[in-house]
Design an enzyme around this catalytic site. Structure first.
Site, PDB file in Angstrom:
ATOM      1  N   TYR A   1       1.419  -0.959   0.093  1.00 26.73           N
ATOM      2  CA  TYR A   1      -0.126  -0.149   0.220  1.00 26.73           C
ATOM      3  C   TYR A   1       0.735   1.505  -0.200  1.00 26.73           C
ATOM      4  O   TYR A   1       1.784   1.195  -0.199  1.00 26.73           O
ATOM      5  CB  TYR A   1      -1.068  -0.149   1.082  1.00 26.73           C
ATOM      6  CG  TYR A   1      -0.711  -0.170   2.393  1.00 26.73           C
ATOM      7  CD1 TYR A   1       0.947   0.224   3.410  1.00 26.73           C
ATOM      8  CD2 TYR A   1      -1.460  -0.430   3.266  1.00 26.73           C
ATOM      9  CE1 TYR A   1       0.680   0.060   4.455  1.00 26.73           C
ATOM     10  CE2 TYR A   1      -1.889  -0.654   4.531  1.00 26.73           C
ATOM     11  CZ  TYR A   1      -0.628  -0.293   5.581  1.00 26.73           C
ATOM     12  OH  TYR A   1      -0.075  -0.204   6.833  1.00 26.73           O
ATOM     13  N   GLU A   2       0.017   2.158  -0.098  1.00 27.61           N
ATOM     14  CA  GLU A   2       0.863   3.393  -0.539  1.00 27.61           C
ATOM     15  C   GLU A   2       1.827   3.841  -2.150  1.00 27.61           C
ATOM     16  O   GLU A   2       3.003   4.346  -1.751  1.00 27.61           O
ATOM     17  CB  GLU A   2       1.595   4.283   0.351  1.00 27.61           C
ATOM     18  CG  GLU A   2       0.620   4.142   1.781  1.00 27.61           C
ATOM     19  CD  GLU A   2      -0.297   5.465   1.899  1.00 27.61           C
ATOM     20  OE1 GLU A   2      -0.562   5.837   0.610  1.00 27.61           O
ATOM     21  OE2 GLU A   2      -1.432   5.193   2.120  1.00 27.61           O
ATOM     22  N   GLY A   3       1.594   3.151  -2.306  1.00 29.69           N
ATOM     23  CA  GLY A   3       2.892   2.441  -3.796  1.00 29.69           C
ATOM     24  C   GLY A   3       3.415   1.046  -3.557  1.00 29.69           C
ATOM     25  O   GLY A   3       3.910   1.143  -2.624  1.00 29.69           O
TER      26      GLY A   3
END
Lengths: 566, 566
Positions: free
Chosen positions: B426-428
């Site tokens: 997550y978050e890239g």
């Protein structure tokens, strides 16, 4: 895109990497003709793809459970097990004397590979029986063989291994289970065993436990341990079933994965047992059982890697995202391609090593040549540890390829990651495997290793004309491994060897994997791209690992527990 | 042995590795005196150790669940959250204009680190609010700031980020959610968002969603996206609560881990929203929010690594097995010591990088110097990816140290392994981070990187007198990284850079970690053993990684989907 057993890769490895033709040329395994091999792989693949693979998710979502002392298995597992048993896959490599097919262990492992990729938790069941069959064949009396082997080979009965106790894990010698002679040739077994894979089920008529315990005159440590057959239901001499034995499943463990496989805490309460092998000779029998199981567990890692790779490939070729060219699916992204290539290349490397190990076992069986025996012994811990490490690495990449979806259980990628994690632990942790490699397996002064590394150098030499660059890289890597092996052999203390055991094993596996990829590239031009990827991008890790090994224990044991606190 | 916040390590890093003294010397952060820092770390540690850590297991065994459209959180999470909010920890680094403490982000990250190690699933909640606070501070109108910031900073309300849609993951520009002007300055937001961490809870008065959506005149792709504040309950101008907005939680995901954190599918059905930032300026606002969150997620990996390390240490120093000398516990085995040293050394390296990144952010804020800004931008993707990779690697080693117990859920080792897996996604994803590093972050021609590598070489040079061997190894590694960076900067195609992006990021992190360990060894003789271990045994991996990078895309994209099938 459903699971497809990796028949093409297995065929390539058998023919061009692992040297299976040598096995088929022996008298012992002369029945394993190319046609026979093809028929077996095709038939097994059909079962794995059509019957076992559809059970994979149910094994996770509907775990085996204990109800009123009875294990209830996951939905469909009974039919899946019946297919395995009826197909004769449990006793493929067992002796025909008691109903086995007498086929090479290599083929059994190839089938285990396919079954593991299809449904790991169910496949663990026949794997346990296979280990037990081999232990009985080597160590049991004729009476026990005649009574148990036909039933185990047919799959009517299942087998388990009972080693671990709460205070005796990697240190088996610390076990406390007791065996008291009953005076009639049988023994009363009392004790508690933990981590018993498939300790019970609801689809086989009987469950046969091989239990390590100590006789009253057994000395402390491993030398005082004996092995006993302790059936759940005591068979009559004609093989019909008699009374329930004094043993029970106390509980099932709540594990991170492999939920379809019930992991039992077993209680033996004066249960009737029969000695297998000599008094106090339990460790020898156990090693027979474990050696088979160690390779089998390595194969579990590889099968899981296969399943995870196919699963990720299906996603990557369907999932549309980004402005990449080509088909517009994420496989067009260089980083996704890198992950998938790593998955496929490592899986191929690990599979090649494991099947080469199996070939060595078969050759040792067929020829009795101690060199083949030594080769098999050398490759077993590498197959186990690298196969399962590959299972972990590849299934983690599989999660990553899926992005956010990989973390959602319904996708199935997470199950591979959770299921395979135990394979690096059971049948001897991967650390134990590595210590076996740098300890017992180098105790010949490195002879078996040097011979293997020479073969790699010879292969590389022979490949120079057609693949100069790749051959050079493989040759250099084998040389580096040789030098570090020489250093290890002359190490003064076990700590010096053990400190770098795990990196040494991995470096060894990377070099073996490179040899396999080089052979594949020579055999089939379509394999060049992947071989190139492996040898140029993944193999270089061996240098870092060998640098780690050469550090020895100096400075390591000086890092105190205080230094390790935050 | 219960969790103890790593205050000693954090203090050492702030003082001797990350250069926090520079931050305290700025006017902006002049309040962050050593006494203040000590008080904050001590106070936060007390909360983490006494209140949050005991919630860790309940977050796993009693997942957040959806009942009649309402999220019910894990037992004790309400009290845990209250402690975080009341301690002022949500708004530590928020501006004092709206009730924040205005402290350096470095301290907020140090506290986040401690909270993550104590209870990751709960810590994710304030992390989301912190990202939202920062986005509002930079982009929102004065009215929105005045209405929302005090409540978010006090923790009375929570914040979320709504980016992803089923067909728009890493490719945010593909999103389809719509925003229609209502004519009164507000907008009607309609669409479905997935993977919304802490999309709802039962302990805060309100949940404020920052939602990316497209205005009617928004062009396709990222340039047509705007950001909206869409509160669950619409606040009145005085901050009291009014009507429920037209949004709801459709379902919660069934995830591999992090069960205490509800991951929601959100449905916006003409919900009332307020524009944050400019029309079509949503991506800029989102990047503010995400940059903070990326570092914060890296810190999550590090905190988890800390928790896993302590957990494994406790086991290794208590578990008796084998005939090893010393205390007879498994920590006396060289291989176990190797695993624990790897865990501690990598955790220290990742923590040093992340806190150095935080210091760069603070220096950029305090001085406005573009060089600090560039440093922060460079270190952010490295902190995120290496921090979370370290979380995965270390928690896997933690399972391994436990042996069979590691696979049993009750032990707790498995939870770290499952929980942290999402942080690499997550978050890239970590692949996206690596592509940011070799793409955007090298688009300055490598200037910021060269400057950082020069500093490493200078540090090594200065260390030569006292640590000649370690200094030489660090210097060599920085040089190798420099050469490969030069190669990357001159690459012709993005594919050539992206093919090796992930190995490049890891090599970069290993070199930064070595710099940190060298600094620690110079500062404290007790750190020499661990620095020695890291630099001599773990750092060498960078060479293999850089060899991988230098291969570029050649040969990679030629590996076809067919080649990747079995």
């Amino acid at each position: 895109m459903p699971y497809q057993s990796p028949v093409t890769d297995i065929r390539l490895i058998l023919s061009h990497v692992a040297g299976f033709d040598k096995v088929a040329e022996t008298e012992r395994f002369s029945e394993a003709t190319p046609d026979m091999v093809d028929a077996i792989l095709t038939e097994a693949a059909r079962m794995c793809d059509d019957i076992l693979a559809p059970l994979q998710r149910a094994g996770d979502t509907h775990p085996a459970r204990l109800e009123n002392g009875v294990v209830r298995t996951s939905p469909g597992f009974d039919a899946g097990y019946a297919a395995i048993a009826e197909g004769g896959w449990v006793g493929m490599s067992a002796s025909p004397d008691h109903g086995g097919m007498g086929l090479p262990i290599t083929l059994a492992m190839a089938v285990n590979d396919m079954m593991s990729g299809a449904c790991l938790s169910l496949q663990l069941n026949p794997l346990m029986s296979q280990g037990q069959i081999e232990a009985l064949e080597h160590h049991a009396s004729d009476e026990i063989k005649a009574l148990y082997l036909p039933k185990l080979i047919s799959g009517e009965w299942c087998g388990t291994m009972n080693l671990t106790e709460p205070q005796a894990g990697s240190d088996v010698g610390a076990l406390q289970s007791k065996a008291e002679p009953n005076g009639d040739g049988t023994y009363a077994i009392t004790g508690q065993k933990i981590y018993i894979s498939w300790g019970d089920n609801d689809f086989s008529e009987n469950v046969c436990h091989l239990v390590l315990a100590r006789l009253p005159d057994g000395v402390p440590g491993t030398k005082g341990i004996s092995l006993f057959m302790v059936p759940k239901i005591i068979p009559n001499e004609d093989g019909t079933l008699g009374d329930h034995n004094s043993l029970r499943v106390l509980s099932l463990e709540h594990k991170m994965g492999l939920h379809g496989s019930p992991t039992a805490v077993m209680s033996y309460e004066g249960a009737k047992g029969w000695l297998v092998g000599h008094e106090h000779g339990g460790m020898a029998a156990m090693f027979t059982m474990m050696n088979n199981a160690r390779l089998g567990v390595g194969i579990q890692g590889i099968g899981t890697a296969e399943g995870a790779t196919q699963h990720a490939m299906a996603y990557a070729t369907e999932r549309k995202q980004g402005r990449a060219g080509g088909t517009g699916t994420i496989i067009e992204h260089a980083d996704v391609r890198r992950m998938l290539a790593t998955m496929r290349a490592q899986t191929f490397a690990a599979r090649s090593i494991a099947l080469s190990c199996a070939v060595a076992i078969d050759m040792a069986t067929a020829t009795g040549d101690p060199a083949w025996k030594a080769r098999a012994a050398l490759l077993t811990p590498i197959s186990k540890a690298f196969g399962t490490d590959t299972g972990m690495e590849v299934s983690s990449l599989g999660v990553q390829v899926h992005g956010g979806m990989g973390y959602i259980e319904e996708t199935g990628a997470a199950q591979y990651y959770r299921d395979v994690r135990v394979t690096a632990i059971y049948e001897g942790t991967n650390g134990i495997q590595a210590m076996d490699l740098v300890g017992r397996k180098l105790s010949d002064g490195g002879e078996a290793t040097y011979q293997l590394l020479e073969e790699i150098c010879d292969d590389a030499e022979a490949a120079k004309a057609r693949e100069p660059e790749l051959a050079r890289l493989v040759w250099d890597a084998a040389e580096s491994l040789l030098e570090t092996t020489e250093w290890l052999v002359t190490c003064d203390t076990p700590d010096d060897r053990n400190a770098g055991a795990v990196p040494y094993l991995r470096a060894f596996a990377l070099v073996l994997g490179a040899q396999a990829h080089l052979a594949a590239a020579l055999a089939d031009p379509k394999r060049r791209a992947l071989a190139n990827f492996y040898i140029r991008r993944l193999l270089p890790e061996h240098r870092a690992l060998l640098a780690h090994v050469r550090e020895g224990a100096e400075g390591l044991m000086e890092i105190s527990p205080d230094d390790l606190a935050a």
